[in-house]
Design a protein around this motif. Sequence first.
Motif, PDB file in Angstrom:
ATOM      1  N   LEU A  44      -2.062   7.931   3.931  1.00 29.41           N
ATOM      2  CA  LEU A  44      -1.634   8.958   3.003  1.00 29.41           C
ATOM      3  C   LEU A  44      -2.634   9.091   1.868  1.00 29.41           C
ATOM      4  O   LEU A  44      -3.476   8.235   1.637  1.00 29.41           O
ATOM      5  N   ASP A  52       5.213   1.802  -5.490  1.00 35.20           N
ATOM      6  CA  ASP A  52       5.430   2.799  -4.429  1.00 35.20           C
ATOM      7  C   ASP A  52       5.477   2.160  -3.050  1.00 35.20           C
ATOM      8  O   ASP A  52       6.125   2.682  -2.139  1.00 35.20           O
ATOM      9  N   VAL A  53       4.773   1.045  -2.883  1.00 32.65           N
ATOM     10  CA  VAL A  53       4.625   0.472  -1.537  1.00 32.65           C
ATOM     11  C   VAL A  53       5.209  -0.930  -1.400  1.00 32.65           C
ATOM     12  O   VAL A  53       5.288  -1.454  -0.293  1.00 32.65           O
ATOM     13  N   GLN A  72       4.626   3.365   7.517  1.00 36.54           N
ATOM     14  CA  GLN A  72       5.944   3.934   7.773  1.00 36.54           C
ATOM     15  C   GLN A  72       6.068   5.328   7.162  1.00 36.54           C
ATOM     16  O   GLN A  72       6.621   6.241   7.774  1.00 36.54           O
ATOM     17  N   GLN A  73       5.538   5.491   5.944  1.00 37.63           N
ATOM     18  CA  GLN A  73       5.572   6.807   5.309  1.00 37.63           C
ATOM     19  C   GLN A  73       4.771   7.825   6.126  1.00 37.63           C
ATOM     20  O   GLN A  73       5.189   8.966   6.310  1.00 37.63           O
ATOM     21  N   GLN A  74       3.592   7.371   6.591  1.00 31.97           N
ATOM     22  CA  GLN A  74       2.759   8.264   7.394  1.00 31.97           C
ATOM     23  C   GLN A  74       3.449   8.632   8.694  1.00 31.97           C
ATOM     24  O   GLN A  74       3.415   9.789   9.138  1.00 31.97           O
ATOM     25  N   SER A  85       4.323  -0.314   4.490  1.00 33.74           N
ATOM     26  CA  SER A  85       5.033   0.782   3.819  1.00 33.74           C
ATOM     27  C   SER A  85       4.274   2.092   3.968  1.00 33.74           C
ATOM     28  O   SER A  85       4.859   3.139   4.272  1.00 33.74           O
ATOM     29  N   LYS A 126       6.130  11.148   8.055  1.00 35.53           N
ATOM     30  CA  LYS A 126       5.526  12.448   7.754  1.00 35.53           C
ATOM     31  C   LYS A 126       5.059  13.132   9.031  1.00 35.53           C
ATOM     32  O   LYS A 126       5.329  14.312   9.274  1.00 35.53           O
TER      33      LYS A 126
END
Length: 415
Positions: free
Chosen positions: A5, A14-15, A184-186, A181, A189
């Motif tokens: 990201l 954030d992570v 997982q966000q990527q 983290s 998305k």
Amino acid sequence: MIILLNTNDLTLTDVVDIDTLSNVQSKLADLVGISVVTADANGNPVGRFNNFSPFCQLIRSSKIGAKKCIECDAQAEQKAFATGKPTISDCHLGLKDCCVPIIVNNKLLGGVLGGQVLVDDQENPKSKFDIPKLAKELDLEESELAVAIDNLAVVEPEYLQDCVDFYEVLANYFTEMGIKSLFQQQLLKETQEKLDYERRLKYAELKTVEAQINPHFLFNTLNSISRVAMSENAPLTEEMIYNLSDLIRYNLKQTEEFPLLKNEIKNIRRYLSIQKVRYGDRLNYQIDLPNHLEDFCIPYMILQPIVENAIIHGIEPLAKGGSVYISVSRNEEDISILVKDTGVGFKKQQALKILEGKDGSSDGIGFLNSHLRLRDYFGENYGLQILNDETFSTVIKIFFPAFTDYNHYKNKVII
């Protein structure tokens, strides 16, 4: 370099879950009895102060003292980030402090810090403090300051290296949490992008094949990343995540029904590179794509299911592993891709049942889809073939017409 990201505005909170961070830090710090604090990239503490000396607690109780401590920690983090190594330096009051940076996606998110000791390298190291001046500067009671200084630990230099070793364990753990983290966000998305993309798909068979990004492969890869992250400091982990991110991105964002051979082969290289990290010496591979064939087209996701099958059902069951060979050639008006492996072998009768749609198991879905899609596109003379070869356990031939523009090819066939 890890490319996931956009991390320009990324922070440690954030992570990394702060409650988890604090719990892990507290338990390990209590176990070894070493002072430790985790701070963000600006030196601000984000967790608890564990085993801090009475002196440091007193200094940080002063508004001026806390500000100087934070500035000092931020400088230590920047220095460690610039050198890429843990640092041991003097704090603003002359105590020895240690710092190990927390770096995710080539960005400094913070550091694990501590130490707060005097080193036994001179006679009476506590005598350097000007108590009246320091008490006035920080608005502290002289008597409290004198007691705190008297209780300061004076250690041998080796103690500082023990601190650094401990902080590296924590920093590596928090870095791993950050990488997971981010991934997982990527993944969330790109999964959403995939869902949006699938709404626009017109070809039902492509939907089926694209949905087969094998979860078995993804989760095993994530486990491999975790192991490498703990034992390897950056390069191999970065390359592995970079390849996986690009592979997923290519699979999810591919809109061409007939991409170039060079692009599909490049994606296969990423897949094999990731699997190579997972299997180590148990997997070897070789790909031969002549330059003059790079700009010919291939139906999307025809090749990858065959390569996956070679590894999962051919190489993986063997304790010693094996090799996969991929070669591309042109014979007059057609392209042939041979996928060979030295795995457990594919019973020809079973392979024929899969190609005829009579196998009944889920193992051959990708194999059968590749075969049927080729026949749908180009007719019954094309598809997959199982060949005999004394050197290899399994040889699959992918056979389709040579063309650089499908519309042009289609019009030519119609004419």
